[in-house]
Design an enzyme around this catalytic site. Structure first.
Site, PDB file in Angstrom:
ATOM      1  N   ASP A 136     -40.914   0.984  32.591  1.00  0.00           N
ATOM      2  CA  ASP A 136     -39.524   0.792  32.165  1.00  0.00           C
ATOM      3  C   ASP A 136     -39.446  -0.277  31.080  1.00  0.00           C
ATOM      4  O   ASP A 136     -38.556  -1.131  31.097  1.00  0.00           O
ATOM      5  CB  ASP A 136     -38.672   0.396  33.369  1.00  0.00           C
ATOM      6  CG  ASP A 136     -37.178   0.467  33.092  1.00  0.00           C
ATOM      7  OD1 ASP A 136     -36.786   1.157  32.134  1.00  0.00           O
ATOM      8  OD2 ASP A 136     -36.401  -0.183  33.823  1.00  0.00           O
ATOM      9  N   CYS A 198     -23.851  12.582  46.010  1.00  0.00           N
ATOM     10  CA  CYS A 198     -23.895  11.440  45.094  1.00  0.00           C
ATOM     11  C   CYS A 198     -22.638  11.363  44.245  1.00  0.00           C
ATOM     12  O   CYS A 198     -22.158  10.267  43.925  1.00  0.00           O
ATOM     13  CB  CYS A 198     -25.141  11.500  44.219  1.00  0.00           C
ATOM     14  SG  CYS A 198     -25.219  12.919  43.085  1.00  0.00           S
ATOM     15  N   CYS A 218     -20.692   3.085  35.306  1.00  0.00           N
ATOM     16  CA  CYS A 218     -21.702   2.852  36.346  1.00  0.00           C
ATOM     17  C   CYS A 218     -21.747   1.375  36.720  1.00  0.00           C
ATOM     18  O   CYS A 218     -21.831   0.499  35.851  1.00  0.00           O
ATOM     19  CB  CYS A 218     -23.060   3.318  35.839  1.00  0.00           C
ATOM     20  SG  CYS A 218     -24.410   3.007  36.991  1.00  0.00           S
ATOM     21  N   CYS A 248     -25.454   6.208  45.042  1.00  0.00           N
ATOM     22  CA  CYS A 248     -25.902   7.580  44.814  1.00  0.00           C
ATOM     23  C   CYS A 248     -27.240   7.856  45.479  1.00  0.00           C
ATOM     24  O   CYS A 248     -27.635   9.019  45.635  1.00  0.00           O
ATOM     25  CB  CYS A 248     -25.956   7.893  43.319  1.00  0.00           C
ATOM     26  SG  CYS A 248     -27.174   6.936  42.387  1.00  0.00           S
TER      27      CYS A 248
END
Length: 354
Positions: A136, A198, A218, A248
């Site tokens: 990431d 979700c 979000c 979620c």
């Protein structure tokens, strides 16, 4: 060692290093790159300008690391053992909720270190070869690469899901010039079907009716990536979530198969899985820096930390302790913190008057 033997050896060594799975793919990401461009054109990435940069490097791994012909993808489970279930903590509005992935050591460091160890192990066997490790940390379509390596499918919540392990795991990659054969695993079919768990669970309606994420709504984006003020209309929906959001995943039926972490790196630090909001709000900046050292939690910064907790305190039940904590920060040096504290105090005043 032949390429198939290298892949088999890597899979065995990866297990020894705490990875739950390793597989190889050859990057063919044109369709995923088109979806990303469409998402960016709609502005759904919010202020995360870095997502719009280096588009060709996301689509073509060799543009990021010249010579890349194979991508090795790995998974590592991160749920800490002994921690209260996430769903339970959401029912305790005086407790700060921190996304489960951020309770221990920074996963970027953990995965990169272990991926380097994995690559060095291979170097000892076959000699020098070209590679670069990622976790990431670069313009990479890591979920698409992992999907193509048959490590799962990309669910409606945009997370990679494995039918036997759920989605509480990290992903990492090794880009290499070794011509490794793609893993001989059948593609993992999309098992979301007609499930809307979700979508219904998302507090801010950030997940579209058919899946896909609008980052601007979000809670993970709002509490971590966004700098400055959280939109007024979304503050009351954040609840007690002060760093990220797991809803979620918490309500995804596939996570009944989630596995606990096998590495101690992801053990909970400083009892942050069940800490009172009022005590967290009194941390000084020095305490914040000391207690978040080596943790992904530090990404929000001290100002963002106080901003997020102020919102959560505004959503908490009114009590003398909550009002005292907010009052103590009412004249804070940060305009952002003052704004969110004022909003939180106004929330309590409105409730008291009703």
């Amino acid at each position: 060692m032949s390429p198939p033997e290298i892949s088999a050896a890597l899979a065995n060594w990866a297990t020894e290093l705490g990875f739950s799975h390793l597989a190889v793919s050859r990057a063919e990401l044109a369709a995923d790159a088109r979806l990303l461009r469409s998402w960016l054109e709609q502005g759904k990435h919010g202020d995360m300008a870095y997502l719009a940069a280096h588009g060709d490097k996301r689509e073509f791994p060799a543009a990021l690391v010249p010579g890349t012909v194979s991508v090795i993808s790995v998974r590592m489970d991160y749920l800490a053992t002994g921690s209260p279930p996430g769903r339970e903590l959401l029912d305790h509005p005086r407790t700060g909720y921190i996304a489960r992935y951020a309770l221990g050591r920074d996963y970027h460091r953990v995965l990169r270190q272990r991926l380097r160890r994995l690559a060095r192990r291979l170097e000892q066997e076959i000699g020098d070869f070209g590679y670069r490790v990622f976790a990431d940390s670069a313009p990479i379509l890591e979920k698409a690469l992992a999907r193509d390596a048959s490590l799962g499918w990309i669910g409606k919540n945009t997370l990679l899901i494995d039918p036997q392990r759920g989605s509480y795991f990290f992903l990492g990659e090794i880009y290499t010039d070794l011509p490794l054969p793609p893993s001989k695993l059948p593609p993992v079919a999309d098992h979301c079907g007609g499930c809307q768990a979700c979508i219904r669970a998302c507090p801010t309606n950030a997940i579209g009716p058919q899946g896909g994420l609008d980052a601007r709504r979000c809670i993970s984006y709002l509490t971590i990536e966004l700098r400055g003020s959280i939109p007024l209309a979304l503050r009351s929906l954040i609840g007690n979530r002060i760093f990220g959001c797991d809803d979620c995943q918490i309500f995804c039926p596939w996570n009944r198969y989630a596995r606990p972490a096998v590495t101690a790196d992801f053990a909970v630090r400083h009892n942050l899985d069940a800490a009172p909001l009022t005590s967290l709000f009194f941390w000084t900046e020095q305490e914040f820096l000391e207690r978040t050292e080596g943790m992904a939690l530090r990404r929000t910064g001290y100002e963002g930390w106080l901003r997020n907790i102020a919102v959560a305190l505004g959503n908490a039940p009114t009590s003398p302790a909550v009002l005292e904590a907010l009052g103590a920060r009412a004249e804070h040096g940060s305009a952002v913190v003052r704004e969110h504290v004022a909003w939180a105090l106004a929330q309590h005043q409105t409730r008291s008057a009703s």
